[in-house]
Enzyme design. Sequence first.
Site, short mmCIF file in Angstrom:
data_model
loop_
_atom_site.label_atom_id
_atom_site.label_comp_id
_atom_site.label_asym_id
_atom_site.label_seq_id
_atom_site.Cartn_x
_atom_site.Cartn_y
_atom_site.Cartn_z
N ASP A 7 1.19 60.40 -115.62
CA ASP A 7 1.99 59.26 -115.19
C ASP A 7 3.11 59.10 -116.22
O ASP A 7 3.09 59.72 -117.29
CB ASP A 7 1.09 58.02 -115.15
N ASP A 9 5.22 55.62 -117.02
CA ASP A 9 5.26 54.36 -117.76
C ASP A 9 3.92 54.02 -118.39
O ASP A 9 2.90 53.97 -117.71
CB ASP A 9 5.71 53.24 -116.82
#
Length: 285
Positions: A7, A9
């Site tokens: 991922d 953020d």
Amino acid sequence: MTALIFDCDGVLGDTERYGHLPAFNRTFEQHGLPVRWSEEEYGEKLRIGGGKERMASLFADPQFVAEAGIPDDDAARKDLLAQWHRAKTAAFTELVGSGSVPARPGIARVITEALEAGWTVAVASTSAEPSVRAVLEHAVGAEVAARVPVFAGDVVPAKKPDPGIYLLALAELGLDRDETVVVEDSRNGLLAATRAGLRCVVTVNGYTQDEDFAEAALVVSDLGDPDGDAVQVLADRVPVEVGHHVTLADLEAVLTSPAPPAPAPGHPTAGDVNDPGEPGEGGAA
């Protein structure tokens, strides 16, 4: 071939506190909007998946609507959101480029080592693609970033915890679920990964550390570096003893944990997979 999908953020960089939040507030100021989010308020907004969606939540406040002169017309509101989000993405990218958003421990090391070992490495995020690419390049450098495919933005119709972004990455890269590990930081990201039939490692951050990660194979404070602080192992459901920092061998051992069931053809939409009260993805901004 072993694969790692990250991922963006909260995983590649500490983006929420030092990037997205100030970028939102800078955008509000730029557009003369009568709102500024505090760190605590933004933590609540993270329950909403997506940057445009977080901004749209402002329309539920009659006082804000009146003070900002927001039109009633849905099309006009959609146009406003698009303008705000473009400005916010530009502000975020500028903050990343200035060095204001620190990379998380171990990211550059693990991605570089994995690529050198012949692993496939990718990033899968429903944040805006320019933002994701900026964070990735800042975290690992332009040369390494160029070797990492990115799946981001509106390439899938639904935000996490919908598994669409991970299903897309699996299909486009021709990956084997049983040879793929996801690194996430939030419950909704974890759910997106496991609903795609993937094993998941969670590296928590200040906004997500108290979330439920029962489905994760391994939960740690961060990936760590040899010359940094020792990682904290918060939950370990695989037969591995994580030492001072997380190694490729530790991540490969995650593949020995039970795999989540693969999704049936025609995977659920976001409306089907969102559990009542679940926090949103910490990062689809």
